[in-house]
Design an enzyme around this catalytic site. Structure first.
Site, short mmCIF file in Angstrom:
data_model
loop_
_atom_site.label_atom_id
_atom_site.label_comp_id
_atom_site.label_asym_id
_atom_site.label_seq_id
_atom_site.Cartn_x
_atom_site.Cartn_y
_atom_site.Cartn_z
N CYS A 11 7.29 20.54 34.93
CA CYS A 11 5.93 20.52 34.41
C CYS A 11 4.90 20.09 35.47
O CYS A 11 3.76 20.14 35.44
CB CYS A 11 5.64 19.48 33.08
SG CYS A 11 6.10 17.81 33.35
N TYR A 30 11.28 21.24 26.50
CA TYR A 30 10.32 20.40 26.34
C TYR A 30 10.25 20.37 24.50
O TYR A 30 9.97 19.47 24.14
CB TYR A 30 9.08 20.53 26.75
CG TYR A 30 8.94 19.80 28.28
CD1 TYR A 30 8.90 18.31 28.02
CD2 TYR A 30 8.87 20.33 29.43
CE1 TYR A 30 8.64 17.35 29.32
CE2 TYR A 30 8.61 19.53 30.57
CZ TYR A 30 8.90 17.98 30.48
OH TYR A 30 8.76 17.19 31.46
#
Length: 441
Positions: free
Chosen positions: A48, A201
């Site tokens: 990310c 995630y």
């Protein structure tokens, strides 16, 4: 054979650029290996807040050409100019490669220092490269050593016991915005949450929400994987038809997909036109699942990866120092092993030469005396003597390699025995298994 890496992360550039660079990240290793003979292996690590390529070049002289090939391929996949891509990446080589990857895997270079999710991402990067046959043996050893280092940091420092992650910090912020203190274990009891995405995630988010008392979780996947996702984790799978109703009733929306379909501010206004309850949106996708304009809507609070980075707690100096020491020692050990491996060919050549001479002499003894007990005793004594004679040259080879003087050893072999050690041929991509531990992300 030389390891090098290209590093672009939140520490040097903005997350939007990181996202653009990492477009088609998994395709880059396959592409450059198919084009460039200078590159023996490559592994892409895309998370990310970072995009990194780890590669192995044949020689020091090939590193520049190999780097240029990687930059060119990233430029093609991202749509950014080669000049822009080149400036965005920091190139590392030598010991700096292992030190950086080990620190990354241990969570020391993360937006949330000490996060545990990154260790799983490092493992998956290697697994993917092995499945694609792009991971050279040296890169396999590098990534496996990084995973081991992350485990050591987690087990031997307070960083591991904190259990911090981007998801946990984001949910702490969401709890505070909703007026409840974080860390109670029930701060999301009664909350209605919609998660966009079904990746790592999303899985970590689901686990955290459940552990914090949330029992009303819906999941939407544009790719249609929501039903499979909730089958093992719980929650409700949403279809395109049921999504709007879930968003209209939700207290919290969490973006983890990074898909091309960004939720627009106008969509939120239209769907929630009759709702007066406040809405918290957590956008944890690198490429943004929500239009930034939603932050301007009345009654809506938007938290992004940048919000999480700014809110992440500082770790105690002692824990950071302990972790950094573990990383440094592990990197030094890896580099020492790499140097020792550089003389493996010379050691093998010397042993082959010596054993060849021995076998010739033993054959003469057998020809003269047959396979008698006396001949067997002579053979046993000669093999033991040769093994003893080879011990010191083997030890010295490794000592000289660690000191960076392997060339003098190679020169000595050629001068004394006439042995010329050829440059090893490129190894086939390694398929050895990675750490079997389950991912935490």
């Amino acid at each position: 054979m030389v390891l090098f890496s290209l590093v672009a992360s939140h520490a040097e550039i903005d997350l939007e650029t990181v996202a653009r660079l990492s477009a088609g990240a998994s395709e880059v290793p396959l592409s450059v290996l198919g084009r460039q003979q200078e590159i023996l292996g490559a592994v892409a690590l895309a998370t990310c807040n970072r995009y990194e390529i780890y590669a192995e070049a044949r020689t020091e002289d090939d590193v520049d050409a190999a780097r240029a090939a990687v930059i060119s391929r990233i430029s093609e996949s991202s749509g950014l100019s080669e000049h822009t891509v080149s400036r965005a990446f920091e190139t590392r080589s030598g010991p700096a490669v292992s030190r950086h990857l080990f620190a990354v895997s241990a969570g020391l270079d993360s937006a949330v220092v000490g996060e545990r999710e990154i260790a799983g991402q490092v493992r998956r990067a290697l697994t993917g490269a092995q499945q694609d046959s792009t991971a050279s043996p040296a890169l396999v050893r590098l990534f496996q050593a990084a995973s081991k280092t992350a485990k050591d940091v987690g087990a031997r420092t307070a960083l591991g016991s904190r259990g911090l992650s981007i998801v946990s910090v984001a949910l702490d912020l969401a709890a505070e915005l909703r007026g409840g203190p974080a860390g109670t274990g029930a701060e999301f009891s009664g909350s209605r949450v919609v998660i966009f995405g079904t990746g790592a995630y999303a899985g970590a988010t689901m686990a955290q929400l459940t552990g914090r008392g949330c029992s009303d979780i819906s999941v939407f996947s544009a790719s249609g994987r929501a039903q499979t996702f909730v089958a093992t984790r719980g929650g409700t799978a949403l279809s395109s038809a049921s999504l709007e109703g879930a968003v209209a009733a939700a207290d919290i929306l969490i973006g983890c997909s990074g898909s091309e379909h960004r939720v627009q501010a106008a969509d939120i206004v239209r769907v929630r036109s009759e709702s007066e309850q406040p809405l918290v949106i957590l956008d944890l996708a690198l490429t943004r699942d929500f239009d930034p304009a939603v932050a301007e809507l009345e009654g809506v609070e938007l938290l992004t990866l940048e919000s999480v980075r700014l809110a992440a707690p500082s770790e105690q100096a002692e824990s950071m120092s302990q972790a950094a020491d573990i990383v440094a020692k592990a990197a030094d050990s890896f580099e020492e092993q790499q140097k020792v491996r550089s003389v493996d060919g010379a050691i093998v050549a010397l042993r082959r030469h010596t054993m060849g001479v021995l076998d010739t002499e033993i054959a003469r003894v057998r020809a003269q005396h047959g396979c008698t007990a006396a001949a067997e005793e002579v053979e046993f004594a000669m093999r033991r003597m040769v093994k003893s004679l080879l011990h010191i040259p083997t030890v010295r080879a490794r000592e000289l390699a660690v000191a960076g003087e392997q060339d003098s050893y190679l020169a000595g072999l050629e001068a004394l025995y006439g042995i010329t050690v050829q440059e090893p041929a490129a190894s086939a991509p390694a398929q050895c298994p990675v750490d079997p531990a389950a991912d935490t992300a």
